[in-house]
Design a protein around this motif. Structure first.
Motif, PDB file in Angstrom:
ATOM      1  N   TRP A   1       0.542   6.557   2.195  1.00 12.32           N
ATOM      2  CA  TRP A   1       0.595   7.013   0.811  1.00 12.32           C
ATOM      3  C   TRP A   1      -0.118   8.347   0.614  1.00 12.32           C
ATOM      4  O   TRP A   1       0.333   9.180  -0.171  1.00 12.32           O
ATOM      5  N   ASN A   2      -1.216   8.567   1.327  1.00 13.49           N
ATOM      6  CA  ASN A   2      -2.014   9.793   1.114  1.00 13.49           C
ATOM      7  C   ASN A   2      -1.767  10.854   2.181  1.00 13.49           C
ATOM      8  O   ASN A   2      -2.504  11.832   2.255  1.00 13.49           O
TER       9      ASN A   2
ATOM     10  N   GLY B   1      -2.636   4.195   6.490  1.00 14.49           N
ATOM     11  CA  GLY B   1      -1.587   4.220   5.474  1.00 14.49           C
ATOM     12  C   GLY B   1      -0.815   5.525   5.419  1.00 14.49           C
ATOM     13  O   GLY B   1      -1.218   6.554   5.969  1.00 14.49           O
TER      14      GLY B   1
ATOM     15  N   SER C   1      -2.221  -1.925   5.436  1.00 17.60           N
ATOM     16  CA  SER C   1      -2.439  -0.482   5.491  1.00 17.60           C
ATOM     17  C   SER C   1      -3.905  -0.232   5.181  1.00 17.60           C
ATOM     18  O   SER C   1      -4.582  -1.073   4.597  1.00 17.60           O
TER      19      SER C   1
ATOM     20  N   GLU D   1     -10.043   6.247   7.992  1.00 17.39           N
ATOM     21  CA  GLU D   1      -9.309   4.993   7.818  1.00 17.39           C
ATOM     22  C   GLU D   1      -9.470   4.092   9.036  1.00 17.39           C
ATOM     23  O   GLU D   1      -9.656   2.874   8.893  1.00 17.39           O
TER      24      GLU D   1
ATOM     25  N   SER E   1      -6.411   2.701   3.443  1.00 13.98           N
ATOM     26  CA  SER E   1      -6.424   3.928   2.657  1.00 13.98           C
ATOM     27  C   SER E   1      -7.700   4.717   2.911  1.00 13.98           C
ATOM     28  O   SER E   1      -8.566   4.301   3.691  1.00 13.98           O
TER      29      SER E   1
ATOM     30  N   ARG F   1      -8.062  12.210   7.521  1.00 11.85           N
ATOM     31  CA  ARG F   1      -7.792  10.999   6.748  1.00 11.85           C
ATOM     32  C   ARG F   1      -7.711   9.772   7.661  1.00 11.85           C
ATOM     33  O   ARG F   1      -8.329   8.741   7.389  1.00 11.85           O
TER      34      ARG F   1
ATOM     35  N   GLY G   1       0.821  -1.208   0.000  1.00  9.46           N
ATOM     36  CA  GLY G   1       0.000   0.000   0.000  1.00  9.46           C
ATOM     37  C   GLY G   1       0.851   1.252   0.000  1.00  9.46           C
ATOM     38  O   GLY G   1       0.530   2.237  -0.668  1.00  9.46           O
TER      39      GLY G   1
ATOM     40  N   GLU H   1     -12.063  -0.289   1.791  1.00  8.53           N
ATOM     41  CA  GLU H   1     -11.195  -0.850   2.821  1.00  8.53           C
ATOM     42  C   GLU H   1     -11.970  -1.763   3.778  1.00  8.53           C
ATOM     43  O   GLU H   1     -11.443  -2.765   4.256  1.00  8.53           O
TER      44      GLU H   1
END
Length: 625
Positions: free
Chosen positions: A310-311, A308, A265, A327, A267, A323, A222, A273
């Motif tokens: 990534w974002n 995660g 992870s 999640e 997202s 975020r 991820g 998810e």
């Protein structure tokens, strides 16, 4: 009362799916239904705008109960409780212990000790780290850059020599040589040596039935840009590789499966998810079942879910709280066994007391105020979630079988298949971020206009993490963040501004009120993404007035904001009035664009622009490196 309800429903005749679609199609007034309303996901399947009970008729797992094979509805039968985990970076053993004791008094039920430096932890060191912690009342986990096996052994020795009942100690260590193969490009001890080490750990911890020493660190996928389906499929393939290798080495499948922990992870794709975790349990149960375990309980997937990276963003970092909240909700509703919310600043600095407290309380709110821990599988029966679960399972299973056809997880990694699949997905997502098809709030869309980078950050924050060893034999995965390219751009502007003047993008608003307001708002947002100062205006009566105001303001960029029809005359007039002083930009993609280009106008910004590439070009023109 029941009769009243029956009579009520009799007044509303049933409506078929065909009738619904006909009504929607009529309301679309000629627009294509699939193009307008059907969502084409990164996961390889399409999502319809609505689902009905009839869509679930083909699903064969809906009649199972929570706690029953294949565990799609969760491992538990009475509630949806999970361990609230907080990770602690271990730099000093005594200080880490002090922090652990403190957070345990504030609602944490799971500790994650993270060793970012190579520390050869002994049994005596473990006694310092775990002093005063009741190991029968809290989950304990260890994540280490190296000496993972030694840490695992030291913990087992410490517990077995202590006063606790080993059967009640819940713990794990992230020993994952197969997963590390993709990060470092080699297995330090080779395949056989790695299998032997993991086998030894399983045998050594045999008297600790709730101590899991084999990790499947799917969160690495991820973090490298993989889709939910890819993360799940590669995790399943990796888990199956451990089952095969360790059973062939002489261990029973029961011993192997009960020692495994899947680290996923999570997202921002909220419902996806939830469905990913449900689908994961279902597929893993089927995989373990194929190895002939002694009981269905051995087929349960134990999941640790971590928000995660990534974002997550460096700019406007408090948005990271929003975020991580959604999640964490996905992880809880999806039935994770333990969850960690990464502090909002964890990607660019060591967490502070404040950020740790916020992250911890985000989970406690889900329990104490939202009661997410009370209802087993709260998403069950939702047409949408059930359909997503089935779709993810189907696509992940296809990818899993492809990997098996290539000889399994390690063979696919040696061939470069896994890396290529993730790189292709990451590239697709990068383009979506660059063109704002995938929004990262505060970074590529709706930035905080007044935010400046005040603190000095390590340049590595803006680059992918490369752990490739010198003796690597395969291409490696390189975790990164989707926002990094935009952040690097803006950080360069901030650095440039400290040494001189921050570039100013001036909105020359003129003509049609509706168009000029909308396009000025768009253009301000566009240039603020790069950290430029932006100046909007109420409107100018003439081109000469607007250009004079722009020059007086010292604008490096002048953006004309008007209607397409008016651009025909106004845009060339502005270009002439500027006399080559500054950069002239047209907001929009008017039908007369080719004519305007023929008259020397080069720059246009619009909704189809590649924002990242355009802003890089403007930085280059302004001399911002």
């Amino acid at each position: 009362m029941a009769e009243k309800y029956n009579k009520l429903f009799e007044e509303f005749p049933p409506v078929s799916s065909e009738d619904w679609k006909a009504k929607i199609t009529a309301d679309l007034k000629g627009a294509d239904f699939d193009r307008k309303l059907v969502w084409r996901t990164n996961e390889g399947f399409s999502v319809q705008p609505y689902y009905r009970q009839e869509d679930l008729t083909s699903l064969n797992y809906l009649d199972t109960l929570p706690g029953e094979f294949p565990f799609v509805r969760g491992n538990k039968t009475n509630d949806n409780d999970w361990y609230v985990r907080q990770n602690i970076i271990v730099k000093d053993l005594a200080e880490a212990n002090k922090k652990a004791l403190d957070v345990l008094m504030k609602g944490v039920t799971s500790l994650g000790f993270v060793f970012n430096e190579c520390i050869n932890v002994t049994k005596d060191d473990m006694a310092v780290l775990l002093e005063g912690i009741c190991l029968e009342s809290v989950e304990v986990n260890f994540v280490a850059k190296c000496y993972t096996n030694k840490i695992a052994e030291s913990f087992a020795d410490y517990v077995l020599a202590g006063k606790w009942d080993p059967k009640n100690v819940v713990a794990s260590v992230a020993c994952d040589p197969f997963g590390n193969y993709l990060l470092y490009g080699r297995m330090k001890n080779g395949f056989e040596g790695s299998v032997e080490q993991v086998k030894h750990l399983i045998e050594k911890s045999a008297n600790l039935p709730k101590y899991r020493v084999v990790a499947v660190n799917a969160k690495s996928y991820g973090a490298a840009g993989a889709s939910a389906v890819q993360e799940l499929a590669f995790a399943l393939a990796q888990g199956a590789e451990y089952l095969s290798a360790l059973t062939e080495a002489g261990l029973e499948v029961n011993a192997v499966s009960k020692n495994m922990k899947f680290n996923f992870s999570v997202s921002a794709n909220y419902f996806m998810e939830i469905a990913k975790l449900r689908a994961g349990r279902m597929l893993w149960a089927q995989i373990v079942k194929a190895y002939g375990p002694k009981c269905d309980g051995c087929c349960k997937m134990n999941v640790y879910a971590e928000t995660g990276t990534w974002n997550k963003t460096v700019y406007d970092p408090y948005v990271n709280m929003l975020r991580t909240q959604t999640e964490a909700m996905s992880a809880a509703l999806g039935g994770a066994d333990s969850i960690a919310v990464l502090p909002f600043n964890a990607i660019y600095e060591d967490p502070t007391t404040f950020s740790d407290r916020i992250a911890r309380n985000q989970q406690l709110l889900l329990k104490e105020e939202s009661h997410f821990d009370k209802i087993v599988d709260p998403g069950a029966g939702s047409y949408y979630i059930e359909e997503l679960t089935a779709s993810i399972a189907e696509e992940a299973w296809k990818l899993f079988l492809t990997i098996q056809d290539k000889g399994g997880f390690l063979a696919a990694a040696k061939e470069g298949f896994i890396q290529a699949e993730i790189k292709a997905m990451a590239k697709k997502r990068d383009i979506n971020v660059a063109t704002r098809r995938e929004n990262i709030l505060g970074t590529n869309q709706f930035p905080n206009f007044t935010e400046k980078m005040e603190k000095e950050l390590d340049e590595a924050v803006f680059d992918a993490t490369d752990l490739t060893a010198e003796d690597a034999e395969i291409e490696t995965l390189k975790p990164y963040r989707g926002a990094m390219a935009f952040e690097k751009l803006r950080a360069a502007t901030d650095k440039f501004a400290k040494a001189g003047k921050r570039p100013l993008a001036f909105m020359l608003t003129i003509g049609n009120l509706t168009f000029r307001k909308a396009r000025a708002q768009f253009a301000c947002n566009f240039f603020a993404v790069a950290g430029y100062e932006v100046k909007d205006n109420n409107g100018f009566a003439t081109v000469e007035e607007g250009v004079a105001a722009a020059k007086a303001a010292g604008a490096e960029i002048v953006v004309i904001c008007s209607s397409d029809d008016e651009y025909v005359d106004l845009a060339p007039a502005v270009l002439d009035a500027m006399k080559g002083e500054g950069i002239f930009v047209v907001a929009g993609a008017p039908a007369c664009m080719d004519d305007l280009k023929a008259k020397g106008i080069e720059n246009f910004i619009h909704v189809k622009s590649n924002v990242l590439e355009d802003l890089k070009a403007y930085n280059a023109k302004l001399g911002i490196a």
